[in-house]
Design an enzyme around this catalytic site. Structure first.
Site: not given
Length: 512
Positions: A245, A280, A302, A322, A356-357, A374
């Site tokens: 990304q 959050h 983040d 993540e 990768d989740a 999230d």
């Protein structure tokens, strides 16, 4: 015989190189579209179908040029090198300043496809001039070199060009190679077919093309910074392109009041520092009202959700999964982010997995009391799988007995069908759900789902945890949806094979 053999090898080597360059141009258009628009399947379909069509047209248009095949091939390669090399830069400019990306993409795909399609008829004629052979053998030799070259280009683009050069510089570098290969063949093997004037024109044109591509290469970094800044209202303080990304961090210049730090992934806003706490707090704390010794966070690189979790001293361990290690590194080291997430990644209770989740969940070794999902919105094929029945089934399997999960579900106002599709999909995975929404000014009305396996979870806040945006009364009110934004009940479940949520999201967000 030796001279003929060398000439054939040189021509087939040129076919190999030109095929690699042509496929790189095609992949560059697809990749740029997926970064800027987010629709990988749609962008690939547009580019591939248009270019294949245009290649056929280019082959027909090349028929009258076969009498002067060598000169025509050199001219085609110089134009192709110029436009192919500049393609990413020009399309990025159309996106940043003109808002004409799709029409520009269509035009570029058609032009590049036409030029690529003209190559094979001209090269076939040139091959036959070196030594006449049966048509079937000539086609086999030519296409073998072409397809193997395409293999090289296809592998070089993601694994060499993007990591070493990036998209803009990579396309420019390939354009230069394309020009050298095409002109080099003609000025060596076929120099006898060119008159003095033709040679001068080709060499002069090559100098111009090389100068344009070289100058663009030297200015590419400044251009990218300027174009990127045109997309954002506030000054860009950090930007990087990763294999996954584009990460952009902006910070407003405020003479008075609080500065606003914003994180964007592929152009989509992830948070505003002015009101991110509202998002959050709503996502994390309702899930923490039960057992929360072991917590799993999927996404959230983040560290802002992590910050909220770590406020509980009885949290024993937090595993955060993540995909992109670059966002983790940024959250660990960028002062603006570490100030916001309170150095959450330095807490010894935190374990980070950069995977990768979906893949990680298939082999998840533990069960968790709380799972926070999230993920970025389901507005691309890459993220739609993270809202699928199969994904939620894996998440449900990772829940400990009595465990609770919270799912970021998009906006029930701007995209109500996508929001309620999440609920229907969670329920199809065997989970009991409670939907709720809060106001996050940077986003608008934003929604979540609290889910559990055994029974409908009670939407409540842990006692003794002071929050800025939520209390029991506001949380109770968050479950009330207006009549025009309630679950219609007949929405399909999103699956890997039929990611219907992607269609819902695209249809609804186009209105805003």
């Amino acid at each position: 015989m030796t001279r003929t053999r060398s000439a054939r090898i040189a021509l087939l080597a040129t076919v190999f190189v030109c095929a690699a360059c042509g496929l790189v141009y095609e992949l560059a258009l697809v990749a740029l579209g997926s970064y800027l628009i987010g629709d990988t399947v749609g962008q690939a379909s547009i580019v591939v179908s248009l270019m294949v069509f245009a290649m056929g047209m280019g082959a027909l248009l090349a028929k009258p040029l076969q009498r002067r095949a060598a000169a025509a091939f050199a001219a085609v390669e110089l134009v192709l090198a110029l436009l192919g090399g500049l393609s990413v830069l020009l399309l990025y400019a159309a996106f940043a300043w003109l808002s004409l990306y799709t029409p520009a993409l269509i035009a570029m795909a058609l032009v590049l496809g036409t030029l690529i399609g003209a190559e094979i008829p001209l090269l076939m004629e040139m091959l036959q001039r070196i030594r006449r052979q049966e048509a079937g053998s000539a086609v086999a030799d030519l296409f073998a070199a072409d397809y193997v070259g395409a293999l090289l280009g296809g592998l070089a683009f993601p694994f060499v060009l993007l990591p070493l050069f990036g998209q803009i510089e990579g396309a420019l570098a390939v354009g230069m190679v394309n020009a050298v290969a095409g002109l080099g063949l003609v000025l060596t093997v076929f120099r006898g077919e060119l008159g003095r004037r033709a040679k001068a024109v080709l060499i002069g044109s090559a100098v111009v093309v090389g100068g344009v591509l070289g100058g663009a290469y030297l200015m590419a970094e400044d251009f990218e910074v300027t174009a990127r800044q045109a997309l954002y209202a506030d000054p860009v303080v950090h930007a990087e392109r990763t294999p996954y990304q584009e990460i952009v961090l902006t910070e407003s210049v405020a003479l008075a009041g609080t500065k606003d730090v914003r994180l964007f992934l592929n152009g989509d806003l992830q948070f505003s520092s002015v009101d991110e706490y509202r998002y959050h707090e709503a996502m994390v704390h309702p899930a923490m009202s039960g057992p929360h010794g072991r917590v799993l966070v999927l996404g959230g690189g983040d560290g802002l959700g992590l910050r909220e979790i770590l406020r509980y001293p009885d949290v024993e361990r937090v595993t955060l999964v993540e995909l992109d290690p670059a966002i983790i590194d940024l959250a660990r080291t960028e002062p603006r982010l570490t100030s916001l997430n309170r150095n959450a990644f330095a807490d010894p209770r935190v374990v980070v997995r950069t995977e990768d989740a979906f893949t990680w969940l298939r082999g998840a070794p533990d069960r968790y009391d709380v799972i926070i999902v999230d993920m970025p919105d389901a507005d691309s094929t890459a993220t739609a799988k993270l809202y699928s029945l199969e994904f939620y089934g894996l998440v449900e399997r990772a829940l400990a007995p009595g465990g609770r999960m919270s799912v970021q579900s998009g906006s029930p106002y701007f995209a109500p069908n996508a929001f309620w599709c999440v609920e229907n999909t969670l329920r199809a995975a065997g989970l009991k759900t409670v939907p709720y929404e809060v106001s996050v000014p940077a986003f608008g009305e934003w929604g979540f789902h609290l889910a559990a396996r055994e029974a409908v979870p009670a939407l409540a806040l842990p006692p003794g945890m002071p929050l800025r945006s939520l209390d029991s009364a506001t949380l109770a009110a968050a479950t009330v949806f207006p009549p025009d934004r309630r679950n219609p009940g007949d929405l399909a479940v999103s699956t890997l094979m039929d990611p219907i949520i992607l269609r819902y999201a695209r249809e609804e967000w186009t209105n805003y």
